[in-house]
Scaffold this active site. Structure first.
Site, PDB file in Angstrom:
ATOM      1  N   ASP A  81      62.915   0.314  41.729  1.00  9.89           N
ATOM      2  CA  ASP A  81      62.090   0.934  42.752  1.00  9.89           C
ATOM      3  C   ASP A  81      62.124   2.440  42.495  1.00  9.89           C
ATOM      4  OD1 ASP A  81      60.784   1.424  45.275  1.00  9.89           O
ATOM      5  OD2 ASP A  81      62.753   1.824  46.136  1.00  9.89           O
ATOM      6  N   ASP A  91      61.035   5.387  45.231  1.00  6.65           N
ATOM      7  CA  ASP A  91      61.437   6.202  46.382  1.00  6.65           C
ATOM      8  C   ASP A  91      62.803   5.765  46.899  1.00  6.65           C
ATOM      9  OD1 ASP A  91      58.544   7.551  47.861  1.00  6.65           O
ATOM     10  OD2 ASP A  91      58.584   6.431  45.983  1.00  6.65           O
ATOM     11  N   GLU A 125      61.496  10.090  49.870  1.00  9.22           N
ATOM     12  CA  GLU A 125      60.361   9.208  50.129  1.00  9.22           C
ATOM     13  C   GLU A 125      59.107  10.080  50.031  1.00  9.22           C
ATOM     14  OE1 GLU A 125      60.085   5.916  50.859  1.00  9.22           O
ATOM     15  OE2 GLU A 125      62.244   5.510  50.721  1.00  9.22           O
ATOM     16  N   ARG A 156      50.346   4.888  57.146  1.00 15.42           N
ATOM     17  CA  ARG A 156      50.988   6.163  56.791  1.00 15.42           C
ATOM     18  C   ARG A 156      50.082   7.047  55.955  1.00 15.42           C
ATOM     19  NH1 ARG A 156      56.268   4.089  54.049  1.00 15.42           N
ATOM     20  NH2 ARG A 156      55.010   2.194  53.799  1.00 15.42           N
ATOM     21  N   SER A 216      56.511   0.845  42.067  1.00 16.51           N
ATOM     22  CA  SER A 216      56.665   1.663  43.263  1.00 16.51           C
ATOM     23  C   SER A 216      55.578   1.431  44.299  1.00 16.51           C
ATOM     24  CB  SER A 216      56.655   3.147  42.858  1.00 16.51           C
ATOM     25  OG  SER A 216      56.681   3.983  43.988  1.00 16.51           O
ATOM     26  N   GLY A 217      55.994   1.428  45.555  1.00 18.98           N
ATOM     27  CA  GLY A 217      55.052   1.435  46.660  1.00 18.98           C
ATOM     28  C   GLY A 217      54.569   2.846  46.939  1.00 18.98           C
ATOM     29  N   LYS A 241      55.814  -6.422  43.217  1.00 18.91           N
ATOM     30  CA  LYS A 241      56.999  -5.982  42.478  1.00 18.91           C
ATOM     31  C   LYS A 241      57.601  -7.132  41.684  1.00 18.91           C
ATOM     32  CE  LYS A 241      58.283  -1.931  45.166  1.00 18.91           C
ATOM     33  NZ  LYS A 241      59.411  -1.122  45.670  1.00 18.91           N
ATOM     34  N   ASP A 288      66.070  -0.504  47.275  1.00 22.84           N
ATOM     35  CA  ASP A 288      66.772  -0.182  48.520  1.00 22.84           C
ATOM     36  C   ASP A 288      66.139  -0.782  49.770  1.00 22.84           C
ATOM     37  OD1 ASP A 288      65.410   2.556  50.183  1.00 22.84           O
ATOM     38  OD2 ASP A 288      64.520   1.749  48.367  1.00 22.84           O
ATOM     39  N   ASN A 338      60.878  -4.369  50.803  1.00 17.73           N
ATOM     40  CA  ASN A 338      59.800  -4.685  49.854  1.00 17.73           C
ATOM     41  C   ASN A 338      60.318  -4.891  48.437  1.00 17.73           C
ATOM     42  OD1 ASN A 338      60.344  -1.872  49.662  1.00 17.73           O
ATOM     43  ND2 ASN A 338      58.337  -1.511  48.764  1.00 17.73           N
TER      44      ASN A 338
END
Length: 297
Positions: A96, A98, A105, A141, A184-185, A229, A252, A255
Site C-alpha cells: 500500500d 498512504d 495520507e 473526499r 494505492s487508493g 488491490k 495498514d 482496503n
C-alpha cells in the site's frame, strides 16, 4: 504432514523476556524449535532473532500466530513465515502507499488546501477501519477538492515523505532480484514520481481529473479499492511467474485486507486494530525495513 517455518522476532526493544515468551508459546503448541540466530540493524536500531520451527499441524498455524501476537511485549513482534517463502529464489513484494510506503495520507494533504483537512481525515479514518465503503468514501473526499488549482498537486508532492526504511527495503529487494510493486487508493499524480525514483516494477493508483488547470473533484475510471488491490497482486505475480505463496503484501487499512489475505504472507504495518487482528504478521514500529527481515532479503 509438517510445516517448516521461521519464527522471526524483530523490534527496537528485543529483550530476553520477549524471546522467552515466543519460545514458550511455540513449545506449548508442540512446535520443534532449532537453530536460533540473532542480528542487529545499525541504521534503524532494529534487532532480530530467528528460529527454525517445525509444526506438525499446519492447520494450527493461524491459531499459533494469534497466540504469538498475544504474547508479544511492547517494542517487539514475531512473524511465523513459511520456510518456502523465505527460501524462494524470486519473490514479489506489494505494498500500500498512504501510511505504508509514505508517512502521510495524500488526500488529507490535498484537502488542507481546501480548508477541509480535519473533515476528510475523519472520513479516511472510518474508511481505513472498514466502517465505510472505500470507493464511496473516496468520491466524497475527492469532491471537496473541486476548484483547487492543479498546482496544489506539486505542492503536496513536495510534502510527501517516505516511511523510514522504505527506500532501503525497496533497494534490498531489487538488488536481490525480486519484484517490487505498489497499489494505492491514492493518486497517480503523486505516486508516479515516487515510483520512478524508487525504480518500482509495477505501480497503480487513482487518477485525479484535471480540467482547465483545476481539479474537478472527480477521479477518472474505476477506483483502486480493496478488490482491485488483490486483483493486481494476482495479475503481477502471474506476469512474473511468481507463485502467490512467494508474495509478501504490506498495508495498514481495511482496503488492504483482500491483498494481505491472498499473499503468501500479509503484513500489517502500524495498522488499524481490525487489520492487525487478521494479518499474518504485524510491524508496530515506524521502520518499514523490518519487512526485509520477515522475507529473508
Amino acid at each position: 504432514m509438517t510445516s517448516n517455518l521461521a519464527a522471526v522476532s524483530y523490534g527496537v526493544k528485543l529483550s530476553p523476556d520477549s524471546l522467552e515468551g515466543v519460545h514458550k508459546v511455540l513449545a506449548d503448541a508442540g512446535a520443534e524449535v532449532s537453530a536460533e540466530s540473532h542480528s542487529g540493524d545499525d541504521r534503524f536500531g532494529v534487532f532480530t532473532s530467528e528460529l527454525n520451527v517445525r509444526l506438525d499441524s499446519p492447520a494450527a498455524l493461524s491459531n499459533l500466530r494469534r497466540r504469538v501476537a498475544e504474547a508479544a511485549v511492547e517494542g517487539a513482534d514475531t512473524a511465523l513465515v513459511p520456510a518456502s517463502l523465505r527460501q524462494a529464489g524470486r519473490k514479489l513484494l506489494i505494498m500500500d502507499v498512504d501510511s505504508t510506503l509514505i508517512q502521510q495520507e495524500v488526500i488529507e494533504l490535498l484537502a488542507a488546501y481546501a480548508g477541509k483537512r480535519e473533515e476528510v481525515a475523519a472520513v479516511t479514518e472510518a474508511a481505513m477501519r472498514g466502517e465505510l465503503d472505500f470507493a464511496q468514501s473516496l468520491h466524497a473526499r475527492v469532491a471537496v477538492l473541486a476548484g483547487l488549482p492543479a498546482d496544489v498537486v506539486n505542492s503536496v508532492r513536495d510534502e510527501v515523505r517516505l516511511s523510514l526504511g522504505a527506500a532501503e527495503l525497496v533497494a534490498a529487494f531489487k538488488a536481490a532480484g525480486h519484484v517490487v510493486a505498489v497499489v494505492s487508493g491514492g493518486f497517480n499524480q503523486i505516486l508516479g514520481p515516487i515510483a520512478e525514483d524508487l525504480g518500482l516494477d509495477y505501480w497503480i493508483a487513482n487518477e485525479l481529473e484535471i480540467v482547465d488547470g483545476a481539479l474537478t473533484g472527480k477521479v477518472l475510471g474505476a477506483v483502486i479499492d480493496r478488490a482491485a488491490k488483490e486483483k493486481y497482486l494476482r495479475q503481477w505475480a502471474a506476469a512474473e511467474g511468481i507463485e502467490l505463496a512467494h508474495t509478501i503484501a504490506v498495508g495498514d487499512g481495511a482496503n488492504d485486507l483482500d491483498m494481505l489475505g491472498a499473499a503468501g504472507i500479509g503484513v500489517a504495518f502500524n495498522a488499524k486494530p481490525a487489520v492487525r487482528a487478521v494479518a499474518d504478521a504485524a510491524i508496530n514500529m515506524p521502520y518499514l525495513d523490518a519487512v526485509r527481515h520477515i522475507a529473508n532479503v
